[in-house]
Design a protein around this motif. Structure first.
Motif, PDB file in Angstrom:
ATOM      1  N   SER A 253       4.401   6.421  11.431  1.00 47.99           N
ATOM      2  CA  SER A 253       3.692   6.003  12.403  1.00 47.99           C
ATOM      3  C   SER A 253       2.342   5.241  12.317  1.00 47.99           C
ATOM      4  CB  SER A 253       3.344   7.507  13.253  1.00 47.99           C
ATOM      5  OG  SER A 253       2.308   7.218  14.145  1.00 47.99           O
ATOM      6  N   VAL A 254       1.692   5.439  11.498  1.00 45.67           N
ATOM      7  CA  VAL A 254       0.469   4.529  11.031  1.00 45.67           C
ATOM      8  C   VAL A 254       1.107   3.136  10.517  1.00 45.67           C
ATOM      9  CG1 VAL A 254      -1.262   4.148   9.378  1.00 45.67           C
ATOM     10  CG2 VAL A 254      -0.943   6.339  10.243  1.00 45.67           C
ATOM     11  N   ALA A 255       1.888   3.091   9.971  1.00 39.94           N
ATOM     12  CA  ALA A 255       2.401   1.561   9.466  1.00 39.94           C
ATOM     13  C   ALA A 255       2.986   0.888  10.751  1.00 39.94           C
ATOM     14  CB  ALA A 255       3.787   1.756   8.683  1.00 39.94           C
ATOM     15  N   TYR A 256       3.700   1.748  11.588  1.00 37.13           N
ATOM     16  CA  TYR A 256       4.151   1.150  12.981  1.00 37.13           C
ATOM     17  C   TYR A 256       3.001   0.645  13.875  1.00 37.13           C
ATOM     18  CZ  TYR A 256       6.240   0.625  17.479  1.00 37.13           C
ATOM     19  OH  TYR A 256       6.846  -0.034  18.705  1.00 37.13           O
ATOM     20  N   LYS A 257       1.998   1.485  13.872  1.00 32.63           N
ATOM     21  CA  LYS A 257       0.915   1.218  14.688  1.00 32.63           C
ATOM     22  C   LYS A 257      -0.039  -0.159  14.284  1.00 32.63           C
ATOM     23  CE  LYS A 257       0.324   5.660  16.630  1.00 32.63           C
ATOM     24  NZ  LYS A 257      -0.333   7.113  16.688  1.00 32.63           N
ATOM     25  N   LEU A 258       0.066  -0.322  12.981  1.00 27.77           N
ATOM     26  CA  LEU A 258      -0.534  -1.606  12.214  1.00 27.77           C
ATOM     27  C   LEU A 258       0.269  -2.481  12.171  1.00 27.77           C
ATOM     28  CD1 LEU A 258      -2.299   0.441   9.278  1.00 27.77           C
ATOM     29  CD2 LEU A 258      -3.534  -0.417  11.345  1.00 27.77           C
ATOM     30  N   GLY A 259       1.310  -2.436  12.566  1.00 27.00           N
ATOM     31  CA  GLY A 259       2.348  -3.549  12.584  1.00 27.00           C
ATOM     32  C   GLY A 259       2.938  -4.112  11.104  1.00 27.00           C
TER      33      GLY A 259
ATOM     34  N   SER B 174      -4.161   5.482   5.010  1.00 22.29           N
ATOM     35  CA  SER B 174      -4.180   4.855   6.542  1.00 22.29           C
ATOM     36  C   SER B 174      -5.259   3.936   6.584  1.00 22.29           C
ATOM     37  CB  SER B 174      -4.005   5.898   7.480  1.00 22.29           C
ATOM     38  OG  SER B 174      -2.706   6.644   7.300  1.00 22.29           O
ATOM     39  N   VAL B 175      -6.442   4.424   6.304  1.00 25.60           N
ATOM     40  CA  VAL B 175      -7.440   3.582   6.344  1.00 25.60           C
ATOM     41  C   VAL B 175      -7.593   2.373   5.268  1.00 25.60           C
ATOM     42  CG1 VAL B 175     -10.325   3.392   6.049  1.00 25.60           C
ATOM     43  CG2 VAL B 175      -9.137   5.310   7.136  1.00 25.60           C
ATOM     44  N   ALA B 176      -7.038   2.435   4.187  1.00 28.93           N
ATOM     45  CA  ALA B 176      -6.873   1.217   3.155  1.00 28.93           C
ATOM     46  C   ALA B 176      -6.155   0.368   3.808  1.00 28.93           C
ATOM     47  CB  ALA B 176      -6.463   1.827   1.967  1.00 28.93           C
ATOM     48  N   ALA B 177      -4.929   0.652   4.282  1.00 27.52           N
ATOM     49  CA  ALA B 177      -3.878  -0.268   4.921  1.00 27.52           C
ATOM     50  C   ALA B 177      -4.539  -0.971   6.120  1.00 27.52           C
ATOM     51  CB  ALA B 177      -2.724   0.481   5.515  1.00 27.52           C
ATOM     52  N   LYS B 178      -5.374  -0.149   7.063  1.00 26.26           N
ATOM     53  CA  LYS B 178      -6.024  -0.784   8.185  1.00 26.26           C
ATOM     54  C   LYS B 178      -7.143  -1.745   7.864  1.00 26.26           C
ATOM     55  CE  LYS B 178      -8.029  -0.864  12.457  1.00 26.26           C
ATOM     56  NZ  LYS B 178      -8.344  -2.208  12.757  1.00 26.26           N
ATOM     57  N   LEU B 179      -7.853  -1.484   6.771  1.00 25.21           N
ATOM     58  CA  LEU B 179      -8.997  -2.089   6.272  1.00 25.21           C
ATOM     59  C   LEU B 179      -8.400  -3.603   5.792  1.00 25.21           C
ATOM     60  CD1 LEU B 179     -11.440   0.071   4.637  1.00 25.21           C
ATOM     61  CD2 LEU B 179     -11.742  -1.038   6.705  1.00 25.21           C
TER      62      LEU B 179
ATOM     63  N   CYS C   6       3.720  16.290   0.632  1.00 29.16           N
ATOM     64  CA  CYS C   6       4.447  15.129   0.780  1.00 29.16           C
ATOM     65  C   CYS C   6       5.925  15.612   1.758  1.00 29.16           C
ATOM     66  CB  CYS C   6       4.968  14.600  -0.616  1.00 29.16           C
ATOM     67  SG  CYS C   6       3.588  14.182  -1.605  1.00 29.16           S
ATOM     68  N   SER C   7       5.660  16.220   2.729  1.00 23.57           N
ATOM     69  CA  SER C   7       6.558  16.663   3.547  1.00 23.57           C
ATOM     70  C   SER C   7       7.232  15.668   4.410  1.00 23.57           C
ATOM     71  CB  SER C   7       6.056  18.061   4.463  1.00 23.57           C
ATOM     72  OG  SER C   7       5.071  17.247   5.319  1.00 23.57           O
ATOM     73  N   LEU C   8       8.114  15.981   5.230  1.00 23.33           N
ATOM     74  CA  LEU C   8       8.979  14.913   6.042  1.00 23.33           C
ATOM     75  C   LEU C   8       7.770  14.502   7.096  1.00 23.33           C
ATOM     76  CD1 LEU C   8      11.187  13.424   7.044  1.00 23.33           C
ATOM     77  CD2 LEU C   8      12.200  15.485   8.273  1.00 23.33           C
ATOM     78  N   SER C   9       6.878  15.754   7.532  1.00 17.65           N
ATOM     79  CA  SER C   9       6.166  15.436   8.458  1.00 17.65           C
ATOM     80  C   SER C   9       5.071  14.155   7.840  1.00 17.65           C
ATOM     81  CB  SER C   9       5.045  16.572   9.022  1.00 17.65           C
ATOM     82  OG  SER C   9       4.605  17.380   8.158  1.00 17.65           O
ATOM     83  N   ASP C  10       4.720  14.550   6.846  1.00 22.60           N
ATOM     84  CA  ASP C  10       3.740  13.365   5.950  1.00 22.60           C
ATOM     85  C   ASP C  10       4.358  12.080   6.166  1.00 22.60           C
ATOM     86  OD1 ASP C  10       1.934  15.209   5.403  1.00 22.60           O
ATOM     87  OD2 ASP C  10       2.691  15.887   3.542  1.00 22.60           O
ATOM     88  N   VAL C  11       5.530  12.170   5.761  1.00 31.26           N
ATOM     89  CA  VAL C  11       6.235  10.807   5.892  1.00 31.26           C
ATOM     90  C   VAL C  11       6.407   9.934   7.337  1.00 31.26           C
ATOM     91  CG1 VAL C  11       8.796   9.735   5.707  1.00 31.26           C
ATOM     92  CG2 VAL C  11       7.795  11.305   3.754  1.00 31.26           C
ATOM     93  N   GLU C  12       6.570  11.140   7.894  1.00 28.37           N
ATOM     94  CA  GLU C  12       6.663  10.667   9.521  1.00 28.37           C
ATOM     95  C   GLU C  12       5.260   9.877   9.975  1.00 28.37           C
ATOM     96  OE1 GLU C  12       9.071  10.043  11.650  1.00 28.37           O
ATOM     97  OE2 GLU C  12      10.300  10.531  10.066  1.00 28.37           O
ATOM     98  N   ASP C  13       4.095  10.805   9.600  1.00 26.67           N
ATOM     99  CA  ASP C  13       2.732  10.409   9.726  1.00 26.67           C
ATOM    100  C   ASP C  13       2.602   8.934   9.201  1.00 26.67           C
ATOM    101  OD1 ASP C  13       2.348  12.530  11.088  1.00 26.67           O
ATOM    102  OD2 ASP C  13       1.073  13.519   9.326  1.00 26.67           O
ATOM    103  N   ALA C  14       2.868   8.780   7.881  1.00 27.22           N
ATOM    104  CA  ALA C  14       2.827   7.554   7.433  1.00 27.22           C
ATOM    105  C   ALA C  14       3.702   6.140   7.991  1.00 27.22           C
ATOM    106  CB  ALA C  14       3.373   7.425   6.059  1.00 27.22           C
TER     107      ALA C  14
ATOM    108  N   VAL D 125       0.756  -1.264   0.088  1.00 28.47           N
ATOM    109  CA  VAL D 125       0.035   0.086   0.035  1.00 28.47           C
ATOM    110  C   VAL D 125       0.825   1.409   0.031  1.00 28.47           C
ATOM    111  CG1 VAL D 125      -1.747   1.127   1.273  1.00 28.47           C
ATOM    112  CG2 VAL D 125      -1.812  -1.213   1.379  1.00 28.47           C
ATOM    113  N   GLY D 126       0.603   2.076  -0.848  1.00 30.87           N
ATOM    114  CA  GLY D 126       1.349   3.507  -0.843  1.00 30.87           C
ATOM    115  C   GLY D 126       0.940   4.350   0.202  1.00 30.87           C
ATOM    116  N   MET D 127       1.875   4.702   1.195  1.00 29.65           N
ATOM    117  CA  MET D 127       1.184   5.191   2.311  1.00 29.65           C
ATOM    118  C   MET D 127       1.732   6.784   2.169  1.00 29.65           C
ATOM    119  SD  MET D 127      -0.159   2.909   4.349  1.00 29.65           S
ATOM    120  CE  MET D 127      -0.025   3.561   5.823  1.00 29.65           C
ATOM    121  N   SER D 128       0.799   7.795   2.134  1.00 24.12           N
ATOM    122  CA  SER D 128       1.018   9.184   2.034  1.00 24.12           C
ATOM    123  C   SER D 128       1.201   9.722   3.332  1.00 24.12           C
ATOM    124  CB  SER D 128       0.135   9.984   1.279  1.00 24.12           C
ATOM    125  OG  SER D 128      -1.164  10.043   1.735  1.00 24.12           O
TER     126      SER D 128
END
Length: 68
Positions: free
Chosen positions: A62-68, A16-21, A52-60, A7-10
Motif C-alpha cells: 500500500s505504501v509503495a503504491y501510494k508513493l508511486g 516507509s519514511v525512508a522510501a518517501k524521503l 512479517c505477516s501477510l498484513s505487513d506485506v499488504e501495508d508495504a 528499499v527493503g519495505m517491511s
C-alpha cells in the motif's frame, strides 16, 4: 538522470519514511519485500502475533503504491 535505489519495505514506519524521503530527494525508488521463511516458524510465544505477516506485506504494498 535519476539515481536508482532499492528499499527493503517491511510495512513499518521506518522503511516507509525512508522510501518517501528518497522519493522526495528525486531518487527512482523500488520497494521490495522478501519472505524467506514459513510464517508458522516465527509465531511468537503467545501464538497470536507474527513478524512479517501477510498484513505487513499488504501495508508495504500500500505504501509503495501510494508513493508511486
Amino acid at each position: 538522470y535519476m539515481k536508482k535505489v532499492m528499499v527493503g519495505m517491511s510495512g513499518g514506519v521506518d522503511s516507509s519514511v525512508a522510501a518517501k524521503l528518497l522519493k522526495d530527494e528525486g531518487y527512482d525508488v523500488t520497494g521490495v519485500t522478501l519472505k524467506l521463511f514459513d510464517s508458522d516458524d516465527i509465531i511468537s510465544e503467545n501464538k497470536t502475533r507474527t513478524c512479517c505477516s501477510l498484513s505487513d506485506v499488504e501495508d508495504a504494498r500500500s505504501v509503495a503504491y501510494k508513493l508511486g
